[in-house]
Design an enzyme around this catalytic site. Sequence first.
Site, PDB file in Angstrom:
ATOM      1  N   CYS A   1       0.814  -1.224   0.000  1.00 32.00           N
ATOM      2  CA  CYS A   1       0.000   0.000   0.000  1.00 32.00           C
ATOM      3  C   CYS A   1       0.847   1.274   0.000  1.00 32.00           C
ATOM      4  CB  CYS A   1      -0.991   0.007   1.162  1.00 32.00           C
ATOM      5  SG  CYS A   1      -0.245  -0.288   2.783  1.00 32.00           S
TER       6      CYS A   1
ATOM      7  N   ASP B   1      -7.662   5.331  -1.376  1.00 29.02           N
ATOM      8  CA  ASP B   1      -7.260   4.090  -0.715  1.00 29.02           C
ATOM      9  C   ASP B   1      -6.523   3.172  -1.694  1.00 29.02           C
ATOM     10  OD1 ASP B   1      -7.032   1.785   0.781  1.00 29.02           O
ATOM     11  OD2 ASP B   1      -9.020   1.995   1.695  1.00 29.02           O
TER      12      ASP B   1
ATOM     13  N   HIS C   1      -5.645   0.180  -1.170  1.00 31.51           N
ATOM     14  CA  HIS C   1      -5.928  -1.230  -0.892  1.00 31.51           C
ATOM     15  C   HIS C   1      -6.978  -1.831  -1.826  1.00 31.51           C
ATOM     16  CE1 HIS C   1      -4.444   0.553   2.926  1.00 31.51           C
ATOM     17  NE2 HIS C   1      -3.766  -0.576   3.004  1.00 31.51           N
TER      18      HIS C   1
END
Length: 636
Positions: free
Chosen positions: A463, A587, A589
Amino acid sequence: MADDSNENKTTIRILCRKLLLITKSESGIQWLIGSPFLPTFTIVSTFRCINTLTSDPLSPDFSKESDDMRALLPRGFEVIGSLIVSTSNPNVEGSARDAIDASGKMRKALSQLENRSLVGAVVDPSSGDFRFFVSNSVIEPVTSIVFEDHPEKYVWERGCILHCELPIKLPVYYSVNDPKDAANMLKRATEAVAAKFRDPKTTYVLETVDASMTEALQPVIIQNSDYDLEDTSQKSNTKSLLCSHFCSEDRKHKSPSMENADKIQVSLFLATSGPSVKPPAPSAEYIPGEAKLLVVDYKVKVICYATKDLLLMDAISKLIIPGLVDQLHTMKTMTLPNLLSQHPKLHPYHFIPPGFLHPITAIYDSLYGETEMKQVEIRKCLHMRLGLPLDRPLLRIASAIDFLTAKEGANGNIMRKGTPLLKDVHIGIPSSGVHGGVVSLVQGSYEYYHYLQDGFDDSGWGCAYRSLQTIVSWFKIQQYTAIHVPSHREIQESLVEIGDKDASFIGSRDWIGAIELSFVLDKLLGVSCKVINVRSGDELPEKCRELAMHFETQGTPIMIGGGVLAYTLLGVDYNEASGDCAFLILDPHYTGSDDLKKIVNGGWCGWKKAVDSKGKHFFLHNKFYNLLLPQRPNMV
């Protein structure tokens, strides 16, 4: 060209978003730019006069100014007046006369000799307001000023772009005993090529560069000899075609802009055989003693603006040919001082600076790197002339427009090898829910990097790498760097090279955090970073004021790392009175396909509060967080 009604003659129409480039506390002059294809008193842009007499900032050096403007301004645009800011002359009408006089001399220096009324604008020193005057038979004040609401539409709904590229090799023979003669030989070679542009045997081929046109159009061929035909019936029907012949009906459904404008590619062919109009006698030139040959390489790249109802023949004779001649002579002038010692390698580049409705052309010498002081000073002068900030790299080669190659995909995403990446995914997302807050956002564009992209499985550990890739893409798109966005392995190799990690780190699945990201940004981009530490996720709202200031002044994406998770922060919405705030999180992820709707609806890009309405903590209260704030380099 443009028809002038009585209303046009008494109304100043202003299209440019920023009219004043000079601060009201200094004296100076600006050139007002219009077009013969637009109503007479339409101001499309303004350029600052930067070459003046040392004794008087309101006295232009017309020779230097005309040389610069001839290189910068595309054919199809012209000087229609000037604006004066004077801190010492309270006589507004007198300053207006000076402005009109200066613009008339500038037009003469640029060979824009067509009789036309000119605009004289003055910043009134007593009120700070703009005062406009025009020169008809006498100088008259104008009180009707219109600021156009849709300037792009005004320019590009009626206009198109013509583009011509031409490689040129100029052979320069000179005596070793008299090297100064090389300058004369270059001048003669330049004049010979310029004459070829109007040679009766020279052929111009015009064609569209729009591959999306439903109907394939055949190229239009124009020969210079066509202009000499007295009997128009002898001309091919194609010679009566307008520029609109190559304009697509599909573009009517797109927002009018320079990027979406119809573009016509012009190619030039010089005939090397066939009878001459006036057969010349054979000639030879004797150079006594030892002679040398120097080949001067140019690549001329000309752009022109034309109304769609202009004859294609007129577009060639009145725009393309004069544009080619101007640029060729500009390159000759730039080459002469260092012709034998280290003759320049000159390349024209086209740019659309922020706030400008039309392109400009800058000629750079590729012998010098972009970070070398000579090139930096050239760009600084251009920034000053165009009123651009001196801390943004807006005129670097990476920002140049390529009219023959689409820089973006059909969906607006930047193209690269493989699939296109989503860009600026936060645009259009729902509001944060903060009442009375002030939104501060990332400035400029970025690409969205997340897990599993490019078929690379970094789920569970990559990440921070993906957040770093998003940050690097921002610096790349804003032209602060020309490097490609680094892969995971290249990031790891950088950390090993600087001694932060052992060699075994390369190829591993080890996590990295904010500190490692700062090392990589410093090594690969030369970018420094500020780090904010908080002991708990609960303390992050306390940093909102500082984060808002970062987005307002620096505008770069921020990496947030806490525990084993990393996010990219794109903005904050902060109510200083109540303390209520939200964070715009991108994000990394996300593991799905690059489906914008799926990403936004799934909350992978959206506003997050530290504690939501259900009492759920987005930032963990028992984790330490580092925030990496990349600093925008101060450079041009």
